[in-house]
Design an enzyme around this catalytic site. Structure first.
Site, PDB file in Angstrom:
ATOM      1  N   LYS A 130      12.514 -13.486  60.892  1.00 45.22           N
ATOM      2  CA  LYS A 130      13.595 -13.044  61.778  1.00 45.22           C
ATOM      3  C   LYS A 130      13.302 -13.563  63.172  1.00 45.22           C
ATOM      4  CE  LYS A 130      17.290 -10.407  61.445  1.00 45.22           C
ATOM      5  NZ  LYS A 130      18.097  -9.991  60.286  1.00 45.22           N
ATOM      6  N   ASP A 170      22.852 -12.911  63.155  1.00 43.41           N
ATOM      7  CA  ASP A 170      22.670 -11.460  63.100  1.00 43.41           C
ATOM      8  C   ASP A 170      23.499 -10.967  64.294  1.00 43.41           C
ATOM      9  OD1 ASP A 170      20.691  -9.388  61.631  1.00 43.41           O
ATOM     10  OD2 ASP A 170      20.864  -8.759  63.712  1.00 43.41           O
ATOM     11  N   SER A 381      23.670 -16.691  52.028  1.00 44.87           N
ATOM     12  CA  SER A 381      22.977 -17.758  52.766  1.00 44.87           C
ATOM     13  C   SER A 381      22.179 -18.626  51.796  1.00 44.87           C
ATOM     14  CB  SER A 381      22.023 -17.163  53.807  1.00 44.87           C
ATOM     15  OG  SER A 381      22.701 -16.831  54.991  1.00 44.87           O
TER      16      SER A 381
HETATM   17  N1  GLU Z   1      21.022 -11.245  59.490  1.00 47.33           N
HETATM   18  C1  GLU Z   1      21.374 -11.056  58.124  1.00 47.33           C
HETATM   19  C2  GLU Z   1      20.478 -10.017  57.510  1.00 47.33           C
HETATM   20  O1  GLU Z   1      20.076  -9.097  58.172  1.00 47.33           O
HETATM   21  C3  GLU Z   1      21.470 -12.368  57.343  1.00 47.33           C
HETATM   22  C4  GLU Z   1      20.270 -13.229  57.337  1.00 47.33           C
HETATM   23  C5  GLU Z   1      20.495 -14.605  56.696  1.00 47.33           C
HETATM   24  O2  GLU Z   1      21.594 -14.893  56.230  1.00 47.33           O
HETATM   25  O3  GLU Z   1      19.524 -15.364  56.673  1.00 47.33           O
HETATM   26  O4  GLU Z   1      20.184 -10.024  56.346  1.00 47.33           O
END
Ligand code: GLU
Length: 449
Positions: A130, A170, A381
């Site tokens: 992240k 995000d 994704s």
């Molecule tokens: N931010 C999203 C999550 O919390 C997606 C992350 C992504 O697609 O890599 O899962």
């Protein structure tokens, strides 16, 4: 036996607190997972011998960097950028970037930690990571956002790659930001490496249904929980917190399946429309005009807007927290249950406080924690990465069907695991244990790395 293990886990947790001072959200996320793991260490003693939990709690790599940029007035601005690469036992680090003023290392570490188990639950070959920044895109011009993203990527690009680390969006990071980030990555590396970022625009390598996936997925998960209880979603009164990407598409799918969504919110307050929300208006206000949700009530006189109000006091059958961490407290959970709420599916990451989680579990309602219920975003994704790797582009229906199948699979895994470990119906244990076992087995297989 299990008492000893519980004590061992408590000691382990205290070490995490000591090694990561002040990172309260990270502590909270770790504690919640460790609380589920006692019986796992009894069944798999090798995980203890290999120090799997200790290794998982220490990210493989943590990158913190300066992000200088110039605003429209010509002033120099400085922000802080982060990327925490938590674990790559199952695949390249995968997880979004959050741009929000509240971002600091503890938030990124909690999100990365959750992401690891969520990604494992999807069954797709992706590790956990992240990133983000304390930069706030709200109120900035497109030019300012672009210059910030270019500066951010000028440092981060060296850590990324389709086989290394694949960020996405995000909070505060949508297609616009991913576009500027991808453009700068392409420019610096001289490579059109589509698979290095997900959440791209449909004209330049993005996947259909990715934008919808987190919200849709949360509703698919909700629907699976309701099926177990032989309760139809049609006709249920629903409330959804937030009005960003996750909330909007949760509302859309709830409405498609016959749910009546009467309220949503943003950081300023909530809007309550007893006739059911006008989603086209919300999309126009939020996606096109980037406005506040308060404006909904100026368009529809029947609706009322409550500034700084508590959305969770609205009586409902189903609640979907889709805004941010710790937005739903123990008191809110008690209010929801008292008002008749029987199902909660989390579109946001860790939106319910530990006290709130306890209230839901004790009440025996259907409670789907974020790392299971919101995994549809990252799963899609991974589908985007698949399409990029094969230079393919699937249509919407096909992709949505895949997403529905993945959410069904996640629900089943959580449900069966909860039962296997003696806590039927407890999706918190199911998600934590199933995600952990998958990562732990891979780590044992890959040796001490
Ligand atoms: N931010 C999203 C999550 O919390 C997606 C992350 C992504 O697609 O890599 O899962």
């Amino acid at each position: 036996m299990s008492k000893i293990i519980d004590e061992k886990l408590e000691g382990l947790f205290q070490d995490v607190v000591k090694r990561n001072p002040g990172e309260v959200e990270f502590h909270q996320a770790v504690r919640e997972v460790l609380e589920s793991l006692g019986p796992v260490l009894v069944k798999y003693p090798e995980f203890g011998e290999h120090k799997i939990i200790e290794r998982i709690c220490e990210p493989e790599r943590q990158i913190i960097f300066r992000v200088p940029w110039q605003d429209d007035a010509g002033q120099v601005q400085i922000h802080r950028g982060f990327r925490v690469e938590v674990n790559s036992a199952l695949g390249p680090y995968k997880g979004g970037l959050r741009f929000h003023p509240s971002v600091y290392l503890g938030i990124i570490k909690f999100l990365g930690f959750e992401q690891l188990f969520k990604n494992a639950l999807t069954g797709m070959p992706i590790g956990g990571g992240k990133g983000g920044s304390d930069f706030d895109p709200k109120g900035k011009s497109d030019g300012e956002v672009m210059r910030f993203c270019q500066s951010f990527m000028t440092e981060l690009y060296r850590h990324l790659g389709e086989y290394t680390d694949v960020p996405a969006g995000d909070i505060g990071v949508g297609t616009r930001e991913i576009g500027y980030l991808f453009g700068q990555y392409k420019r610096i590396t001289n490579r059109y490496e589509s698979g290095v970022l997900t959440g791209k625009g449909l004209d330049w390598g993005g996947a259909r249904a990715r934008k919808e996936a987190t919200g849709y997925g949360a509703v698919f998960f909700l629907n699976e929980m309701l099926k177990v209880r032989r309760t139809p979603l049609a006709g249920k009164t629903c409330i959804v917190s937030g009005s960003g990407n996750v909330a909007i598409y949760a509302i859309e799918k709830l409405q498609q399946l016959g749910g009546k969504v009467v309220a949503c919110s943003d950081s300023g307050g909530f809007v309550h429309d007893k006739k059911g929300l006008d989603l086209a208006l919300i999309k126009q206000l939020k996606e096109v005009e980037r406005r506040r949700i308060s404006e909904y009530a100026t368009h529809h006189k029947r609706a009322h807007y409550v500034a700084k109000g508590n959305l969770w006091e609205i009586p409902c059958d189903v609640a979907l927290p889709c805004a941010t961490q710790n937005e739903l407290t123990g008191k809110d959970a008690t209010t929801l249950v008292k008002n008749g709420c029987r199902a909660v599916a989390e579109g946001a990451n860790m939106p319910t406080t530990p006290e709130g989680v306890r209230v839901f579990l004790k009440a025996g309602i259907a409670y789907g924690p974020g790392k299971a219920a919101n995994a549809g975003g990252v799963a899609t994704s991974a589908l985007e990465m698949q399409q990029n790797a094969s230079r393919d582009a699937w249509d919407f229906e096909f992709t949505e069907q895949k997403l529905a199948g993945i959410m069904k699979g996640i629900h089943q895994r959580c449900y069966e695991t909860a039962e296997e470990f003696g806590t039927p119906g407890n999706y918190v244990n199911g998600a934590n244990i199933a995600g952990f076992i998958k990562v732990a087995k891979a780590m044992v297989a890959l040796g001490l790395i």
